[in-house]
Motif scaffolding. Structure first.
Motif, short mmCIF file in Angstrom:
data_model
loop_
_atom_site.label_atom_id
_atom_site.label_comp_id
_atom_site.label_asym_id
_atom_site.label_seq_id
_atom_site.Cartn_x
_atom_site.Cartn_y
_atom_site.Cartn_z
N GLU A 188 66.83 50.85 36.88
CA GLU A 188 67.55 51.28 38.08
C GLU A 188 67.38 50.32 39.24
O GLU A 188 68.19 50.30 40.17
N CYS A 189 66.31 49.52 39.20
CA CYS A 189 66.07 48.55 40.28
C CYS A 189 66.55 47.15 39.93
O CYS A 189 66.43 46.24 40.75
N ALA A 190 67.10 46.99 38.73
CA ALA A 190 67.44 45.65 38.25
C ALA A 190 68.44 44.95 39.16
O ALA A 190 68.39 43.72 39.33
N SER A 191 69.35 45.69 39.75
CA SER A 191 70.36 45.07 40.62
C SER A 191 69.91 44.98 42.08
O SER A 191 70.63 44.44 42.91
N LEU A 192 68.71 45.49 42.36
CA LEU A 192 68.24 45.54 43.75
C LEU A 192 67.13 44.54 44.03
O LEU A 192 66.88 44.20 45.19
N VAL A 193 66.44 44.11 42.97
CA VAL A 193 65.29 43.22 43.13
C VAL A 193 65.49 42.02 42.21
O VAL A 193 66.09 42.15 41.13
N ALA A 194 64.99 40.86 42.60
CA ALA A 194 65.13 39.65 41.78
C ALA A 194 64.61 39.89 40.37
O ALA A 194 63.53 40.47 40.18
N GLN A 195 65.36 39.42 39.38
CA GLN A 195 65.03 39.66 37.98
C GLN A 195 63.64 39.14 37.64
O GLN A 195 62.85 39.83 36.98
N ASP A 196 63.30 37.93 38.09
CA ASP A 196 61.99 37.36 37.77
C ASP A 196 60.86 38.21 38.33
O ASP A 196 59.82 38.37 37.69
N ASP A 197 61.06 38.75 39.53
CA ASP A 197 60.03 39.59 40.15
C ASP A 197 59.82 40.88 39.36
O ASP A 197 58.68 41.30 39.13
N MET A 198 60.90 41.53 38.94
CA MET A 198 60.77 42.77 38.20
C MET A 198 60.23 42.54 36.79
O MET A 198 59.46 43.33 36.26
N ASP A 199 60.60 41.41 36.18
CA ASP A 199 60.05 41.07 34.86
C ASP A 199 58.54 40.85 34.96
O ASP A 199 57.78 41.31 34.11
N ALA A 200 58.12 40.12 36.00
CA ALA A 200 56.69 39.87 36.18
C ALA A 200 55.95 41.17 36.43
O ALA A 200 54.84 41.39 35.91
N PHE A 201 56.52 42.07 37.21
CA PHE A 201 55.92 43.37 37.48
C PHE A 201 55.79 44.17 36.18
O PHE A 201 54.72 44.72 35.89
#
Length: 421
Positions: free
Chosen positions: A149-162
């Protein structure tokens, strides 16, 4: 500065969600959290876990309990801190907030658990860990949906790292908990037999082990895991799953042929290794079936599909497993994203986790949404200093490689402190 403001915003927002606590209470709790995030995780290797179980006494078991008791809140604290540094829009996501609350409760419970001094104390501690493991079986589905749900709101690399950091830490905490629980159950079973107690008798006579009593156990770790046996077991399970998913008759899934160093053994946690192998085989079989479904029943006797080839190579220091299929390969446009949890193609599929109540990333669970298993397999491998790589042969198939240390000398590959900006 923006990240720090987001952290304070999330902390204030969460105050209203966690029992209506005041900002002063929340500030006090974050000061406690800071004391734990200032500590580094005390990492272990598989060899250390195995050696510890040799000559296991009551005193050593109690020492293990206190190591786990003090280590779990440190590892939880670092991940809670990661939540607090998410952008505000992600931190307020209800699914991510659920995980945040679960981690806070577990952190509080373990940091407040009293020092383990007796075998009875240890049994109560194991009960607490069992309950915690069950409660946290909700974490992966909640993380998956929240990240989607946050994929379009936060940078992909940041969410992948998280996501990667959350999953690695989760594996590490489960490893410590499950290893200690298993050692405790093995020790109690041996002690019961030593004292001549029946299975239905109470533990009153087991409050203290005789001073000369010791046993040998390795918990959830296998010192000599057969690579070929795990492959065969995974092939059977993966074949059944693919047959059910694709509506194939029993026994018609692509066969798996194992070659190379088929007598190879190595030190590992079999459940971790099996998850990786099962995922690679299930993917390979699925691709082959989709490509060759029209051939089912053609040519008389023999398998309808090209076999999956598994090659095992064992050196003094490593074990390498190659899984080769003829499923047509991975499209060049998709190959760079196979390791991502949050690429738009993956994020859409992660929404399927809405229907999953519990998930522990074990072989034999209901199949996760397409695109989750491969990056999760890499997380498992990298946790113990290994790797999973994929090479696509366009128009032909895929070669997937798993490399893992053979001797169990590598310590857990976990990061404690996050670099905040």
């Amino acid at each position: 500065m923006a990240c720090k403001r987001a952290a304070h915003n999330l902390a204030a927002h969460t105050t209203n969600l966690l029992g209506g606590r005041t900002l002063q209470q929340k500030f006090y709790e974050n000061r406690i959290l800071d004391r734990y995030t200032a500590q580094e995780a005390k990492k272990v290797s598989l060899r250390q876990l195995v050696l510890f179980g040799r000559q296991l006494t009551g005193d050593k078991l109690i020492a293990s309990a206190n190591y786990v008791r003090t280590e779990l809140p440190v590892r939880l604290a670092h991940r809670i801190s990661d939540f607090q540094y998410l952008p505000y829009i992600a931190g307020t996501n209800p699914h991510l907030r659920t995980v945040y609350e679960l981690y806070w409760r577990a952190f509080d419970e373990f940091r407040k658990f009293p020092v383990v001094k007796t075998l009875d104390d240890n049994r109560r501690f194991c009960d607490t860990m069992r309950r915690n493991l069950l409660e946290h079986s909700r974490v992966i589905p909640q993380l998956g949906v929240g990240v989607a749900e946050c994929a379009s709101l936060v940078a992909q690399d940041d969410m992948d790292a998280f996501m990667h950091q959350m999953l690695v830490s989760r594996i590490s905490r489960r490893t410590l908990s499950e290893q200690h629980i298993e050692l405790s159950e093995q020790f109690d079973g041996a002690l019961r037999a030593h004292l001549g107690l029946r299975a239905d008798e109470g533990v009153d006579q087991m409050r203290q082990a005789p001073s000369d009593f010791a046993t040998q156990h390795t918990g959830i770790v296998s010192a000599n895991c057969s690579v070929a046996q795990v492959v065969h077991d995974c092939a059977e399970r993966a074949g059944g799953a693919v047959e059910e998913a694709c509506g194939l008759p029993a026994g018609t899934a692509p066969h798996v042929v194992v070659m190379g160093h088929t007598d190879a053994t190595f030190m590992c946690i079999p459940g971790h290794f099996a998850y990786i192998v099962h995922e690679l085989l299930r993917n390979a079989m699925g691709h082959v079936v989709r490509r060759y479904t029209g051939r089912l029943g053609e040519g008389g006797a023999g398998p309808a599909f090209p076999p999956i080839s598994v090659t095992v190579c064992s050196s003094r220091s490593d074990v390498v497993v190659r899984v080769s299929d003829e499923g047509g390969g991975i499209a060049a446009s998709e190959l760079p994203h196979v390791w991502s949890f949050t690429h738009p193609l993956k994020a859409q599929r992660l929404h399927d986790l809405h229907a999953v109540r519990r998930m522990e990333a074990r072989m034999g669970e209901d199949a996760p949404p397409a695109g989750f298993g491969l990056p999760m397999s890499r997380v498992y491998a990298e946790y113990w200093g290994g790797s999973v790589t994929v090479h696509s042969l366009p128009g032909h198939g895929v070669d997937a490689y798993v490399q893992l240390p053979r001797l169990g000398n590598a310590v857990e590959n976990i990061a404690s402190r996050r670099r905040h900006t």
